[in-house]
Design a protein around this motif. Structure first.
Motif, PDB file in Angstrom:
ATOM      1  N   TYR A  20       0.830  -1.200   0.000  1.00 45.81           N
ATOM      2  CA  TYR A  20       0.000   0.000   0.000  1.00 45.81           C
ATOM      3  C   TYR A  20       0.866   1.252   0.000  1.00 45.81           C
ATOM      4  O   TYR A  20       0.624   2.191  -0.770  1.00 45.81           O
ATOM      5  N   VAL A  21       1.888   1.283   0.839  1.00 49.55           N
ATOM      6  CA  VAL A  21       2.776   2.451   0.906  1.00 49.55           C
ATOM      7  C   VAL A  21       3.518   2.629  -0.408  1.00 49.55           C
ATOM      8  O   VAL A  21       3.648   3.755  -0.908  1.00 49.55           O
ATOM      9  N   MET A  22       3.983   1.548  -0.994  1.00 47.41           N
ATOM     10  CA  MET A  22       4.695   1.656  -2.274  1.00 47.41           C
ATOM     11  C   MET A  22       3.760   2.179  -3.363  1.00 47.41           C
ATOM     12  O   MET A  22       4.185   2.931  -4.237  1.00 47.41           O
ATOM     13  N   THR A  23       2.494   1.781  -3.313  1.00 47.90           N
ATOM     14  CA  THR A  23       1.528   2.292  -4.282  1.00 47.90           C
ATOM     15  C   THR A  23       1.330   3.795  -4.099  1.00 47.90           C
ATOM     16  O   THR A  23       1.264   4.545  -5.082  1.00 47.90           O
ATOM     17  N   LEU A  24       1.269   4.241  -2.851  1.00 45.76           N
ATOM     18  CA  LEU A  24       1.113   5.670  -2.599  1.00 45.76           C
ATOM     19  C   LEU A  24       2.353   6.448  -3.021  1.00 45.76           C
ATOM     20  O   LEU A  24       2.252   7.565  -3.544  1.00 45.76           O
ATOM     21  N   VAL A  25       3.536   5.889  -2.790  1.00 43.72           N
ATOM     22  CA  VAL A  25       4.788   6.562  -3.139  1.00 43.72           C
ATOM     23  C   VAL A  25       4.907   6.715  -4.645  1.00 43.72           C
ATOM     24  O   VAL A  25       5.265   7.777  -5.151  1.00 43.72           O
ATOM     25  N   ILE A  57       2.507   5.993 -12.341  1.00 36.61           N
ATOM     26  CA  ILE A  57       2.652   4.647 -12.884  1.00 36.61           C
ATOM     27  C   ILE A  57       1.644   4.403 -14.019  1.00 36.61           C
ATOM     28  O   ILE A  57       1.860   3.562 -14.885  1.00 36.61           O
ATOM     29  N   LEU A  58       0.541   5.167 -14.011  1.00 37.93           N
ATOM     30  CA  LEU A  58      -0.460   5.002 -15.065  1.00 37.93           C
ATOM     31  C   LEU A  58      -0.104   5.746 -16.342  1.00 37.93           C
ATOM     32  O   LEU A  58      -0.656   5.472 -17.392  1.00 37.93           O
ATOM     33  N   VAL A  59       0.836   6.710 -16.244  1.00 34.54           N
ATOM     34  CA  VAL A  59       1.251   7.479 -17.401  1.00 34.54           C
ATOM     35  C   VAL A  59       2.510   6.835 -17.982  1.00 34.54           C
ATOM     36  O   VAL A  59       3.613   7.040 -17.494  1.00 34.54           O
ATOM     37  N   ARG A  60       2.315   6.040 -18.996  1.00 37.98           N
ATOM     38  CA  ARG A  60       3.450   5.364 -19.623  1.00 37.98           C
ATOM     39  C   ARG A  60       3.129   5.167 -21.108  1.00 37.98           C
ATOM     40  O   ARG A  60       1.960   5.120 -21.509  1.00 37.98           O
ATOM     41  N   PRO A  61       4.168   5.019 -21.903  1.00 37.33           N
ATOM     42  CA  PRO A  61       3.905   4.826 -23.343  1.00 37.33           C
ATOM     43  C   PRO A  61       3.318   3.439 -23.614  1.00 37.33           C
ATOM     44  O   PRO A  61       3.669   2.455 -22.958  1.00 37.33           O
ATOM     45  N   LEU A  62       2.386   3.386 -24.519  1.00 40.27           N
ATOM     46  CA  LEU A  62       1.763   2.114 -24.862  1.00 40.27           C
ATOM     47  C   LEU A  62       2.496   1.514 -25.974  1.00 40.27           C
ATOM     48  O   LEU A  62       2.902   0.952 -26.634  1.00 40.27           O
TER      49      LEU A  62
END
Length: 72
Positions: A57-62, A67-72
């Motif tokens: 959970y903490v790593m997800t918050l950090v 992480i959702l903005v990446r090249p497809l």
């Protein structure tokens, strides 16, 4: 096909004989020390799992939404 009939017959015979006789064996009976040791191990495993969940959970918050903005 003949092999399947044999185990089924044996199972039904075993079930019928077990239903007529009460269970006499209580299995393994733990001492108080063994019960305390089992409880301590269970608590240690539970705490480890909670720590792992908190870490994820903490790593997800950090990492955040980047992480959702990446090249497809």
């Amino acid at each position: 096909m003949g092999r399947a009939a044999c185990p089924i017959d044996r199972v039904s015979i075993a079930i019928e004989s077990n239903m007529t006789e009460p269970a006499k064996d209580d299995g393994v009976v733990l001492t108080e020390a063994q019960k305390r040791a089992r409880r301590s191990r269970s608590i240690a495993i539970a705490l480890s799992l909670v720590a792992l969940v908190v870490l994820f959970y903490v790593m997800t918050l950090v990492k955040g939404p980047i992480i959702l903005v990446r090249p497809l």
